[in-house]
Design a protein around this motif. Sequence first.
Motif, PDB file in Angstrom:
ATOM      1  N   ALA A  40      -1.551  -9.842   8.170  1.00 38.50           N
ATOM      2  CA  ALA A  40      -2.217  -8.544   8.051  1.00 38.50           C
ATOM      3  C   ALA A  40      -1.338  -7.447   8.640  1.00 38.50           C
ATOM      4  N   SER A  41      -0.662  -7.755   9.736  1.00 41.45           N
ATOM      5  CA  SER A  41       0.221  -6.783  10.385  1.00 41.45           C
ATOM      6  C   SER A  41       1.352  -6.368   9.457  1.00 41.45           C
ATOM      7  N   LEU A  42       1.959  -7.342   8.783  1.00 42.31           N
ATOM      8  CA  LEU A  42       3.040  -7.020   7.852  1.00 42.31           C
ATOM      9  C   LEU A  42       2.511  -6.219   6.668  1.00 42.31           C
ATOM     10  N   GLY A  43       1.300  -6.551   6.200  1.00 37.15           N
ATOM     11  CA  GLY A  43       0.701  -5.799   5.110  1.00 37.15           C
ATOM     12  C   GLY A  43       0.455  -4.350   5.497  1.00 37.15           C
ATOM     13  N   ILE A  44      -0.056  -4.140   6.701  1.00 40.66           N
ATOM     14  CA  ILE A  44      -0.308  -2.784   7.196  1.00 40.66           C
ATOM     15  C   ILE A  44       0.998  -2.001   7.316  1.00 40.66           C
ATOM     16  N   ALA A  45       2.021  -2.647   7.873  1.00 47.65           N
ATOM     17  CA  ALA A  45       3.322  -1.986   8.007  1.00 47.65           C
ATOM     18  C   ALA A  45       3.901  -1.654   6.641  1.00 47.65           C
ATOM     19  N   THR A  46       3.721  -2.551   5.672  1.00 44.31           N
ATOM     20  CA  THR A  46       4.220  -2.307   4.322  1.00 44.31           C
ATOM     21  C   THR A  46       3.535  -1.096   3.698  1.00 44.31           C
ATOM     22  N   ALA A  47       2.213  -1.004   3.878  1.00 49.24           N
ATOM     23  CA  ALA A  47       1.467   0.147   3.361  1.00 49.24           C
ATOM     24  C   ALA A  47       1.953   1.437   4.007  1.00 49.24           C
ATOM     25  N   ASN A  48       2.184   1.383   5.322  1.00 51.02           N
ATOM     26  CA  ASN A  48       2.733   2.559   6.010  1.00 51.02           C
ATOM     27  C   ASN A  48       4.101   2.917   5.440  1.00 51.02           C
ATOM     28  N   GLY A  49       4.894   1.882   5.142  1.00 47.73           N
ATOM     29  CA  GLY A  49       6.211   2.117   4.561  1.00 47.73           C
ATOM     30  C   GLY A  49       6.127   2.823   3.223  1.00 47.73           C
ATOM     31  N   VAL A  50       5.132   2.470   2.413  1.00 47.85           N
ATOM     32  CA  VAL A  50       4.940   3.123   1.108  1.00 47.85           C
ATOM     33  C   VAL A  50       4.664   4.609   1.307  1.00 47.85           C
ATOM     34  N   PHE A  51       3.770   4.934   2.247  1.00 45.16           N
ATOM     35  CA  PHE A  51       3.451   6.341   2.508  1.00 45.16           C
ATOM     36  C   PHE A  51       4.646   7.087   3.098  1.00 45.16           C
ATOM     37  N   ILE A  52       5.402   6.406   3.953  1.00 45.41           N
ATOM     38  CA  ILE A  52       6.591   7.031   4.549  1.00 45.41           C
ATOM     39  C   ILE A  52       7.596   7.394   3.460  1.00 45.41           C
ATOM     40  N   PHE A  61       2.889  13.852  -5.768  1.00 46.23           N
ATOM     41  CA  PHE A  61       1.583  13.265  -6.071  1.00 46.23           C
ATOM     42  C   PHE A  61       0.792  12.913  -4.823  1.00 46.23           C
ATOM     43  N   ILE A  62       1.503  12.564  -3.740  1.00 48.14           N
ATOM     44  CA  ILE A  62       0.796  12.115  -2.545  1.00 48.14           C
ATOM     45  C   ILE A  62       0.025  13.247  -1.876  1.00 48.14           C
ATOM     46  N   SER A  63       0.444  14.504  -2.123  1.00 47.47           N
ATOM     47  CA  SER A  63      -0.244  15.643  -1.521  1.00 47.47           C
ATOM     48  C   SER A  63      -1.236  16.289  -2.481  1.00 47.47           C
ATOM     49  N   ASN A  64      -1.337  15.746  -3.684  1.00 39.23           N
ATOM     50  CA  ASN A  64      -2.280  16.272  -4.663  1.00 39.23           C
ATOM     51  C   ASN A  64      -3.707  16.018  -4.189  1.00 39.23           C
ATOM     52  N   THR A 108      -3.608 -14.026   2.089  1.00 39.81           N
ATOM     53  CA  THR A 108      -4.849 -13.264   1.960  1.00 39.81           C
ATOM     54  C   THR A 108      -4.883 -12.126   2.970  1.00 39.81           C
ATOM     55  N   ASN A 109      -4.486 -12.422   4.197  1.00 35.03           N
ATOM     56  CA  ASN A 109      -4.480 -11.394   5.237  1.00 35.03           C
ATOM     57  C   ASN A 109      -3.404 -10.340   4.972  1.00 35.03           C
ATOM     58  N   PHE A 110      -2.299 -10.753   4.379  1.00 31.19           N
ATOM     59  CA  PHE A 110      -1.267  -9.789   3.998  1.00 31.19           C
ATOM     60  C   PHE A 110      -1.842  -8.794   2.992  1.00 31.19           C
ATOM     61  N   GLY A 111      -2.581  -9.306   2.009  1.00 29.66           N
ATOM     62  CA  GLY A 111      -3.202  -8.439   1.015  1.00 29.66           C
ATOM     63  C   GLY A 111      -4.232  -7.508   1.623  1.00 29.66           C
ATOM     64  N   LEU A 112      -5.038  -8.025   2.563  1.00 28.72           N
ATOM     65  CA  LEU A 112      -6.028  -7.183   3.240  1.00 28.72           C
ATOM     66  C   LEU A 112      -5.344  -6.088   4.054  1.00 28.72           C
ATOM     67  N   GLY A 113      -4.209  -6.434   4.668  1.00 29.36           N
ATOM     68  CA  GLY A 113      -3.457  -5.447   5.444  1.00 29.36           C
ATOM     69  C   GLY A 113      -2.932  -4.324   4.573  1.00 29.36           C
ATOM     70  N   ILE A 114      -2.393  -4.676   3.400  1.00 35.13           N
ATOM     71  CA  ILE A 114      -1.894  -3.658   2.474  1.00 35.13           C
ATOM     72  C   ILE A 114      -3.043  -2.759   2.017  1.00 35.13           C
ATOM     73  N   ALA A 115      -4.165  -3.381   1.649  1.00 37.13           N
ATOM     74  CA  ALA A 115      -5.323  -2.603   1.186  1.00 37.13           C
ATOM     75  C   ALA A 115      -5.820  -1.670   2.289  1.00 37.13           C
ATOM     76  N   SER A 116      -5.908  -2.190   3.512  1.00 35.07           N
ATOM     77  CA  SER A 116      -6.371  -1.389   4.636  1.00 35.07           C
ATOM     78  C   SER A 116      -5.471  -0.177   4.857  1.00 35.07           C
ATOM     79  N   GLY A 117      -4.162  -0.398   4.778  1.00 31.60           N
ATOM     80  CA  GLY A 117      -3.214   0.697   5.005  1.00 31.60           C
ATOM     81  C   GLY A 117      -3.168   1.703   3.872  1.00 31.60           C
ATOM     82  N   LEU A 118      -3.149   1.215   2.632  1.00 33.20           N
ATOM     83  CA  LEU A 118      -3.030   2.109   1.474  1.00 33.20           C
ATOM     84  C   LEU A 118      -4.301   2.913   1.224  1.00 33.20           C
ATOM     85  N   LEU A 119      -5.445   2.345   1.581  1.00 28.90           N
ATOM     86  CA  LEU A 119      -6.707   3.023   1.301  1.00 28.90           C
ATOM     87  C   LEU A 119      -7.197   3.867   2.474  1.00 28.90           C
ATOM     88  N   ASN A 120      -6.305   4.132   3.415  1.00 29.54           N
ATOM     89  CA  ASN A 120      -6.637   4.984   4.550  1.00 29.54           C
ATOM     90  C   ASN A 120      -5.968   6.348   4.362  1.00 29.54           C
TER      91      ASN A 120
END
Length: 201
Positions: A40-52, A61-64, A108-120
Amino acid sequence: MEQFIAVAIAHFLALLIPGVDFFLIVRTTMTSGWRNAAGASLGIATANGVFIIAAFSGLAFISNPSVLAVIQLAGGAFLVFIGLAFIRSNTRFEPEQDLSVARTTWLTNFGLGIASGLLNPKNALFYLSLAAALAGAPPVTLIAYGVWMFMIVLVWDIFVAIAFGSRRALTRLGPVVPWLTKIAGGFLTVVGVSMIGSIVL
């Protein structure tokens, strides 16, 4: 150097505030062990990386407002889903419990981490504000900042998983795990409903 220190401090202070990601990591640690929580931690970091990358690359698009609204609605629905799952959970920890027999998989936890990060949406807005503050910085500097922030998110989240995953911590928190899970679920549900309400109403 002063700019880097300011950015690093602002970013780390934002990490210290408990949020959705924190609760997800702690609950995963208590039910499946810190190794699965590392997924989950890696998924969250990955989502943060996408936003970064999106924010520092100047992708419009990200500021739309429409995109942010969709993220907020989807994020709100995700939080309500996770929150209700926490509330309905009968999670308990016994000192002799073998966490090597995980209730969920690392993937599964990796996927939940990505979802948690991207949907915040707060993640998107935070990195957009940092990108605005760093406007005009050389690409090499932005890359260095981006790599630094990705690594700090990953290291901090894994630290949280290990800290809460120690046998001593689990033994002490064992009796209150069910209550912590339900309180976290209530918190996430309320936040999710308020996110949806701010868009719909």
